[in-house]
Design an enzyme around this catalytic site. Structure first.
Site, PDB file in Angstrom:
ATOM      1  N   LYS A  90     -19.179   5.763  13.900  1.00 13.18           N
ATOM      2  CA  LYS A  90     -19.728   6.586  12.820  1.00 13.18           C
ATOM      3  C   LYS A  90     -21.267   6.603  12.851  1.00 13.18           C
ATOM      4  CE  LYS A  90     -15.749   5.987   9.756  1.00 13.18           C
ATOM      5  NZ  LYS A  90     -15.303   5.709   8.366  1.00 13.18           N
ATOM      6  N   TYR A 148     -11.680  15.023   7.808  1.00 15.85           N
ATOM      7  CA  TYR A 148     -11.221  14.174   6.699  1.00 15.85           C
ATOM      8  C   TYR A 148     -10.494  14.969   5.619  1.00 15.85           C
ATOM      9  CZ  TYR A 148     -13.357   9.843   8.360  1.00 15.85           C
ATOM     10  OH  TYR A 148     -13.646   8.703   9.064  1.00 15.85           O
ATOM     11  N   ASN A 192     -18.883   2.367   7.206  1.00 14.10           N
ATOM     12  CA  ASN A 192     -18.143   1.268   7.817  1.00 14.10           C
ATOM     13  C   ASN A 192     -17.980   1.361   9.338  1.00 14.10           C
ATOM     14  OD1 ASN A 192     -16.246   3.251   7.853  1.00 14.10           O
ATOM     15  ND2 ASN A 192     -14.702   2.160   6.668  1.00 14.10           N
ATOM     16  N   HIS A 225     -14.130   4.535  13.007  1.00 10.86           N
ATOM     17  CA  HIS A 225     -12.852   5.104  12.555  1.00 10.86           C
ATOM     18  C   HIS A 225     -11.803   4.852  13.627  1.00 10.86           C
ATOM     19  CE1 HIS A 225      -9.858   8.078  11.303  1.00 10.86           C
ATOM     20  NE2 HIS A 225      -9.827   8.456  12.563  1.00 10.86           N
ATOM     21  N   GLU A 281      -6.323  14.034  16.305  1.00 11.57           N
ATOM     22  CA  GLU A 281      -7.761  13.735  16.285  1.00 11.57           C
ATOM     23  C   GLU A 281      -8.372  13.842  17.689  1.00 11.57           C
ATOM     24  OE1 GLU A 281      -7.964   9.992  14.160  1.00 11.57           O
ATOM     25  OE2 GLU A 281      -7.512  10.992  12.268  1.00 11.57           O
TER      26      GLU A 281
HETATM   27  P1  GDP Z   1      -9.711   3.798   7.347  1.00  9.64           P
HETATM   28  O1  GDP Z   1      -8.449   4.358   7.947  1.00  9.64           O
HETATM   29  O2  GDP Z   1      -9.780   2.290   7.400  1.00  9.64           O
HETATM   30  O3  GDP Z   1     -10.967   4.443   7.904  1.00  9.64           O
HETATM   31  O4  GDP Z   1      -9.683   4.139   5.788  1.00  9.64           O
HETATM   32  P2  GDP Z   1      -9.225   5.443   4.975  1.00  9.64           P
HETATM   33  O5  GDP Z   1      -8.491   6.409   5.866  1.00  9.64           O
HETATM   34  O6  GDP Z   1      -8.538   4.965   3.750  1.00  9.64           O
HETATM   35  O7  GDP Z   1     -10.602   6.102   4.512  1.00  9.64           O
HETATM   36  C1  GDP Z   1     -11.357   6.928   5.364  1.00  9.64           C
HETATM   37  C2  GDP Z   1     -12.829   6.620   5.189  1.00  9.64           C
HETATM   38  O8  GDP Z   1     -13.228   6.978   3.860  1.00  9.64           O
HETATM   39  C3  GDP Z   1     -13.184   5.133   5.285  1.00  9.64           C
HETATM   40  O9  GDP Z   1     -13.311   4.681   6.600  1.00  9.64           O
HETATM   41  C4  GDP Z   1     -14.477   5.086   4.520  1.00  9.64           C
HETATM   42  O10 GDP Z   1     -15.572   5.573   5.322  1.00  9.64           O
HETATM   43  C5  GDP Z   1     -14.197   6.063   3.378  1.00  9.64           C
HETATM   44  N1  GDP Z   1     -13.638   5.370   2.203  1.00  9.64           N
HETATM   45  C6  GDP Z   1     -12.385   4.848   2.071  1.00  9.64           C
HETATM   46  N2  GDP Z   1     -12.203   4.303   0.866  1.00  9.64           N
HETATM   47  C7  GDP Z   1     -13.368   4.467   0.195  1.00  9.64           C
HETATM   48  C8  GDP Z   1     -13.803   4.127  -1.130  1.00  9.64           C
HETATM   49  O11 GDP Z   1     -13.082   3.537  -1.941  1.00  9.64           O
HETATM   50  N3  GDP Z   1     -15.077   4.472  -1.452  1.00  9.64           N
HETATM   51  C9  GDP Z   1     -15.902   5.132  -0.584  1.00  9.64           C
HETATM   52  N4  GDP Z   1     -17.137   5.453  -0.985  1.00  9.64           N
HETATM   53  N5  GDP Z   1     -15.525   5.476   0.666  1.00  9.64           N
HETATM   54  C10 GDP Z   1     -14.278   5.148   1.052  1.00  9.64           C
END
Ligand code: GDP
Length: 132
Positions: free
Chosen positions: A3, A43, A106, A109, A120
């Site tokens: 990222k 996303y 973070n 991905h 993807e």
């Molecule tokens: P991943 O599969 O571990 O990347 O997590 P998810 O698919 O649930 O979320 C996609 C991305 O959205 C994450 O990698 C974060 O960059 C962002 N994200 C997820 N949960 C949160 C949250 O509670 N708050 C914020 N600000 N960003 C989030």
């Protein structure tokens, strides 16, 4: 995908090294910069989440590195390698523990299923099947 926070922070090389040392073969690789529309499309599954707008802003804020990786049990093993979405909860030594600043910024991905990995990979590489 590495990222924008991790690319801008100069961690791309270390992260790719960690990925290769964990036994993943890189079969496609690209440095690019997502537009707002591309980040929204990538996303789209999170479109109704409260953090969607800031997530799209973040993901289109700088360069990213997209990679297609190959390994037995790749999806599960890669999610173990990158660690919990929230770096505060990620295990020591994981990519997110090492390089992520917050649950949103973070560092990396990983696809959450074989089916989504194909979707993807196709998002970034029109002919990626030929690289295998
Ligand atoms: P991943 O599969 O571990 O990347 O997590 P998810 O698919 O649930 O979320 C996609 C991305 O959205 C994450 O990698 C974060 O960059 C962002 N994200 C997820 N949960 C949160 C949250 O509670 N708050 C914020 N600000 N960003 C989030």
């Amino acid at each position: 995908m590495i990222k924008p926070d991790a690319v801008a922070g100069g961690h791309s090389g270390a992260i790719l090294k960690q990925i290769e040392e964990a036994g993943f073969e890189i079969v496609a690789l690209k440095l690019t910069h997502l537009s707002d529309a591309q980040a929204s499309q990538f996303y789209a599954i999170h479109a109704e989440r409260p953090f969607f707008k800031t997530l799209v802003e973040f993901m289109s804020s700088g360069k990213i590195i997209a990679a297609v990786l190959k390994k037995t049990n790749a999806v599960a093993d890669f999610r173990t390698l990158i660690g919990n979405t929230n770096p505060e909860k990620a295990d020591a030594g994981t990519v997110r523990k090492l390089y992520a600043k917050s649950i949103e910024f973070n560092a990396i991905h990983g696809s959450d299923s074989d089916e989504n990995a194909m979707i993807e990979a196709g998002f970034f590489f029109s002919n990626f099947e030929r690289f295998n």
